[in-house]
Design a protein around this motif. Structure first.
Motif, PDB file in Angstrom:
ATOM      1  N   ASP A 118      -2.456  13.167   7.146  1.00 53.93           N
ATOM      2  CA  ASP A 118      -2.209  13.431   5.724  1.00 53.93           C
ATOM      3  C   ASP A 118      -0.987  12.703   5.187  1.00 53.93           C
ATOM      4  O   ASP A 118      -0.772  12.653   3.974  1.00 53.93           O
ATOM      5  N   ASP A 119      -0.181  12.148   6.076  1.00 52.59           N
ATOM      6  CA  ASP A 119       1.026  11.444   5.620  1.00 52.59           C
ATOM      7  C   ASP A 119       0.777   9.962   5.394  1.00 52.59           C
ATOM      8  O   ASP A 119       1.684   9.233   4.993  1.00 52.59           O
ATOM      9  N   PHE A 120      -0.449   9.523   5.664  1.00 54.78           N
ATOM     10  CA  PHE A 120      -0.720   8.094   5.529  1.00 54.78           C
ATOM     11  C   PHE A 120      -0.693   7.668   4.066  1.00 54.78           C
ATOM     12  O   PHE A 120      -1.202   8.357   3.176  1.00 54.78           O
ATOM     13  N   ALA A 121      -0.093   6.517   3.816  1.00 59.21           N
ATOM     14  CA  ALA A 121      -0.174   5.873   2.504  1.00 59.21           C
ATOM     15  C   ALA A 121      -0.358   4.385   2.742  1.00 59.21           C
ATOM     16  O   ALA A 121       0.239   3.811   3.670  1.00 59.21           O
ATOM     17  N   LEU A 122      -1.180   3.761   1.931  1.00 62.09           N
ATOM     18  CA  LEU A 122      -1.461   2.331   2.113  1.00 62.09           C
ATOM     19  C   LEU A 122      -0.180   1.513   1.977  1.00 62.09           C
ATOM     20  O   LEU A 122       0.618   1.765   1.072  1.00 62.09           O
ATOM     21  N   PRO A 123       0.021   0.545   2.842  1.00 63.86           N
ATOM     22  CA  PRO A 123       1.150  -0.374   2.620  1.00 63.86           C
ATOM     23  C   PRO A 123       0.754  -1.444   1.598  1.00 63.86           C
ATOM     24  O   PRO A 123      -0.424  -1.613   1.300  1.00 63.86           O
ATOM     25  N   TYR A 124       1.737  -2.138   1.074  1.00 59.02           N
ATOM     26  CA  TYR A 124       1.429  -3.208   0.120  1.00 59.02           C
ATOM     27  C   TYR A 124       2.007  -4.531   0.595  1.00 59.02           C
ATOM     28  O   TYR A 124       2.983  -4.568   1.345  1.00 59.02           O
ATOM     29  N   TRP A 125       1.378  -5.609   0.133  1.00 58.51           N
ATOM     30  CA  TRP A 125       1.845  -6.967   0.438  1.00 58.51           C
ATOM     31  C   TRP A 125       2.648  -7.459  -0.760  1.00 58.51           C
ATOM     32  O   TRP A 125       2.068  -7.809  -1.789  1.00 58.51           O
ATOM     33  N   ASP A 126       3.956  -7.448  -0.583  1.00 58.66           N
ATOM     34  CA  ASP A 126       4.850  -7.905  -1.649  1.00 58.66           C
ATOM     35  C   ASP A 126       4.949  -9.427  -1.552  1.00 58.66           C
ATOM     36  O   ASP A 126       5.849  -9.970  -0.934  1.00 58.66           O
ATOM     37  N   TRP A 127       3.988 -10.102  -2.193  1.00 63.65           N
ATOM     38  CA  TRP A 127       3.911 -11.562  -2.037  1.00 63.65           C
ATOM     39  C   TRP A 127       5.066 -12.275  -2.719  1.00 63.65           C
ATOM     40  O   TRP A 127       5.283 -13.465  -2.493  1.00 63.65           O
ATOM     41  N   THR A 128       5.837 -11.623  -3.538  1.00 60.45           N
ATOM     42  CA  THR A 128       6.985 -12.302  -4.147  1.00 60.45           C
ATOM     43  C   THR A 128       8.089 -12.500  -3.108  1.00 60.45           C
ATOM     44  O   THR A 128       8.667 -13.581  -3.010  1.00 60.45           O
ATOM     45  N   THR A 129       8.362 -11.475  -2.324  1.00 55.38           N
ATOM     46  CA  THR A 129       9.417 -11.607  -1.316  1.00 55.38           C
ATOM     47  C   THR A 129       8.868 -12.139   0.018  1.00 55.38           C
ATOM     48  O   THR A 129       9.625 -12.696   0.802  1.00 55.38           O
ATOM     49  N   ASN A 130       7.585 -11.958   0.272  1.00 53.76           N
ATOM     50  CA  ASN A 130       6.969 -12.428   1.531  1.00 53.76           C
ATOM     51  C   ASN A 130       5.678 -13.173   1.215  1.00 53.76           C
ATOM     52  O   ASN A 130       4.584 -12.635   1.387  1.00 53.76           O
ATOM     53  N   PRO A 131       5.795 -14.413   0.758  1.00 50.57           N
ATOM     54  CA  PRO A 131       4.585 -15.079   0.265  1.00 50.57           C
ATOM     55  C   PRO A 131       3.619 -15.568   1.345  1.00 50.57           C
ATOM     56  O   PRO A 131       2.506 -15.958   1.013  1.00 50.57           O
ATOM     57  N   THR A 132       4.023 -15.563   2.616  1.00 46.36           N
ATOM     58  CA  THR A 132       3.040 -15.939   3.639  1.00 46.36           C
ATOM     59  C   THR A 132       2.164 -14.725   3.960  1.00 46.36           C
ATOM     60  O   THR A 132       2.568 -13.583   3.781  1.00 46.36           O
TER      61      THR A 132
END
Lengths: 517, 156
Positions: A118-132
């Motif tokens: 129940d603690d799971f939350a989707l991670p996100y790809w912050d392509w501005t700071t990590n564009p690869t």
């Protein structure tokens, strides 16, 4: 359906939150006041619980039958009928953001139930700071030899599906860079930010959701469209949710919507926007329909997740960590070691008399405390956009926790006027073609040559440089390999212009300083 | 028998080929049609009756889009020029999904909004024409086979 204690709690929490849905896991934390936080993928190792839960869940979903509407193929079919045709999902109109918020939420809730987490939350790809492309999506096997369900190598619709974007190439900054982000977050109203209403809309008929005749602003037309199209494989198609990276991409777009709202911007108050219902578009974890109205999708927290965005109202004087870090760095820059238990320094010098060249980079091994490396690689990164909410708070967050700096002193060079000197961390095959987008890239320096001096043999003292190693160390060790008690700081000269003669370099000493603030 | 079949097919092939050639020729001469080798160029003027400029912007509508032959990604670059000036980028966009798109009705065109640079806005506000160039540019690969047709350019 079996009525469990958890389900009773969840139903209560959901009703209390004003969300009309049923059987929604993951609301336990919300009932306690703090919904699970969606985090950036940056710094998450392949075996981090967030990544591992997502990978396991994708595997379980992919192994369900194609006819199962809560399976991987069935859920993707909500988005597209086939690679060339959308089913329910809106693009090019003002329902783009709320519809995708509900869509990725559908997956998040199913994953919580499927993994009993129940603690799971989707991670996100912050392509501005990590564009690869995030590393955890790129290999067919995990580091312990198991199938990596986040990797894409499919055959369906009579064709093969593989991503085509090179693993080490960053997404171009003209699509995802800071200037683009600034343009997005400066949008003055919802329809400029999240695409406008479809042309001529005059009712709440569901057919308007699929009209692609709104005006696409920067958010949709650039990072959304171009990241989809550039990745290749499923991503440029209407079946893009068949690629697990779809959700990290859309999660970041969803986060930027939350950031824009947190800046004080309001969503549309138009009846045709807020009162549109996505009837029977989505499914609950038990397979029943989830039909949210747009106005019910305005706030992440009421939906059972948060981005943990900093408040915009923090008083600008309460930043003790930033002040402490600045004090410690002042002393370090002056070549002294602060008498503080929060600063540990390790020093090494290049062996022999060799200079680093373009064909033979110079490596300076430095023995350090492995525990300190682990502390840096575990620190929480600051995601793009948070500086718009509260610049001082973002700086404070960046200053907090374990950081590491390299002081490269007394650097002797030749041909400095033609040469860029690049610095890498622990790169096993470093050469002149290693791109600056490589995870181990630390930074570059050049040397301003004045008069007849410059280079070893010149009359001036050799220059020294300070480099922040924190980001590179997090990226290099995000793969999960246990740090040893040694790091290699590497130096390679490259020509500024393609045909320039390239120089050499040799630092007198390298200090690695771990600073805790 | 094969000869008979060939005799039947040949006129059809000729007809298809001549239609393809004439279509291809027409596209090459169509100022609204763009490929990686040929931009679309449109001149737009703000209507005299238009409301005063609030947030100056230009809207580009696309009625047709075709992805590159090998599936490699392309981006669309929009440049602007006012009289006596040179081309300058106004913005970029992509078309998603990266699949064939045709809007037979111009009102179904996909539309992209760009803020106008202040100096362009001043010229446009004074009733001068803005020449808009829409270019297809390969992000990777050659981008060959990609094309689009501009439906219209608006200066609201």
């Amino acid at each position: 359906m079996v009525i469990s204690r958890r389900n009773v709690m969840l139903q209560g929490a959901v009703i209390g939150a004003g969300v009309i849905a049923s059987s929604i896991p993951g609301m336990k934390a919300l009932a306690a006041g703090q919904p699970p936080e969606r985090r950036t993928l940056e710094g998450l190792a392949w075996n981090d619980p967030i990544v591992a839960t997502y990978r396991d869940a994708v595997g379980l979903l992919k192994q369900k039958s194609a006819a199962d509407k809560t399976g991987w193929a069935g859920l993707a079919a909500i988005h597209g009928l086939n690679p060339g045709a959308y089913k329910f999902c809106p693009h090019g109109n003002w329902y783009f953001l709320p519809w995708h918020r509900a869509y990725i939420l559908t997956y998040e809730r199913i994953i919580r139930q499927l993994t009993n987490n129940d603690d799971f939350a989707l991670p996100y790809w912050d392509w501005t700071t990590n564009p690869t492309m995030p590393e955890v999506f790129l290999d067919p096997k995990t580091k312990d030899g198991k199938p990596n369900w986040l990797y894409v190598d499919d055959n369906d619709f009579q064709q093969d599906w593989k991503r085509t974007w090179p693993a080490t190439d960053p997404m171009p900054s003209r699509f995802v860079g800071p200037a683009v982000l600034q343009d997005i977050l400066q949008a003055p109203d919802y329809e400029s930010f999240g695409t406008s209403r479809p042309r001529g809309q005059d009712s709440l008929d569901a057919s308007w959701v699929l009209k692609r005749t709104g005006l696409q602003g920067t958010l949709e037309r650039l990072p959304h469209n171009m990241v989809h199209n550039s990745i290749g494989g499923w991503m440029p198609s209407a079946m893009s949710p068949r690629d697990p990276i779809f959700f990290m991409h859309h999660c970041n777009l969803d986060r930027l919507w939350a950031v824009w709202n947190s800046l004080g911007n309001s969503n549309s108050d138009d009846h045709f926007w807020k009162d549109m219902t996505f009837t029977d578009n989505f499914v609950n974890p038990d397979g029943s329909s989830y039909s949210p109205k747009v106005s019910e999708l305005a706030s992440p927290e009421t939906l059972g997740y948060t981005y943990g965005l900093p408040s915009t109202s923090i008083v600008a004087t309460s930043f003790p960590n930033l002040i402490a870090l600045q004090g410690k760095l002042v002393t370090l820059h002056a070549s002294g070691v602060p008498k503080s238990p929060d600063v540990k320094t390790f020093t090494a010098s290049p062996s022999g008399l060799d200079f680093g060249t373009i064909s033979n980079p110079l490596t300076v091994p430095v023995s350090v405390d492995a525990g300190l490396i682990a502390a840096v690689s575990r620190r929480r990164p600051v995601s793009s956009g948070t500086e718009f909410l509260n610049f001082a708070a973002a700086r404070e967050q960046r200053a907090t926790g374990a950081r590491v700096f390299a002081f490269v002193r007394d650097v002797a060079t030749t041909q400095p006027q033609n040469t860029e000197f690049r610095v890498f961390l622990d790169h096993p095959g470093l050469n002149a073609q290693t791109p600056v987008s490589d995870p181990g890239y630390v930074g570059s320096f050049g040397i301003f040559v004045h008069g007849e001096h410059g280079g070893h043999g010149g009359g001036d003292a050799n220059p020294s440089f300070a480099l922040d190693l924190t980001g590179a160390m997090q990226r290099v060790y995000a793969g999960g390999q246990p740090p040893s008690g040694k790091i290699d700081l590497q130096f390679i000269p490259v020509p500024i212009a393609p045909n320039d003669p390239v120089g050499t370099l040799r630092p007198g000493a390298v200090e690695i300083a771990f600073v805790n603030a | 028998m094969a000869n008979t079949r060939m005799r039947r097919i040949a006129p059809v092939c000729t007809l298809v080929l001549s239609f393809w050639c004439s279509t291809s020729h027409a596209q090459e001469n169509d100022p609204l049609f763009a490929t990686v080798d040929k931009p679309a160029i449109i001149t737009a003027t703000r209507r005299a009756s238009a409301a005063p400029i609030g947030r100056p912007e230009v809207i580009v509508g696309i009625s047709r889009y075709h992805p590159s032959a090998d599936g490699s990604p392309v981006e669309v670059v929009v440049d602007g020029r006012v009289e006596g000036g040179s081309d300058r980028e106004i913005g970029r966009f992509g078309v998603t999904p990266d699949r064939e798109f045709v809007a037979d009705d111009p009102s179904d065109a996909q539309r992209f909004r760009f803020a106008l640079p202040p100096d362009f806005a001043a010229h446009v506000g004074a009733g001068e024409a803005l020449t808009v160039t829409v270019r297809l540019v390969a992000v990777r690969g050659s981008g060959k086979g990609a094309s689009l047709r501009v439906a219209d350019v608006e200066l609201p």
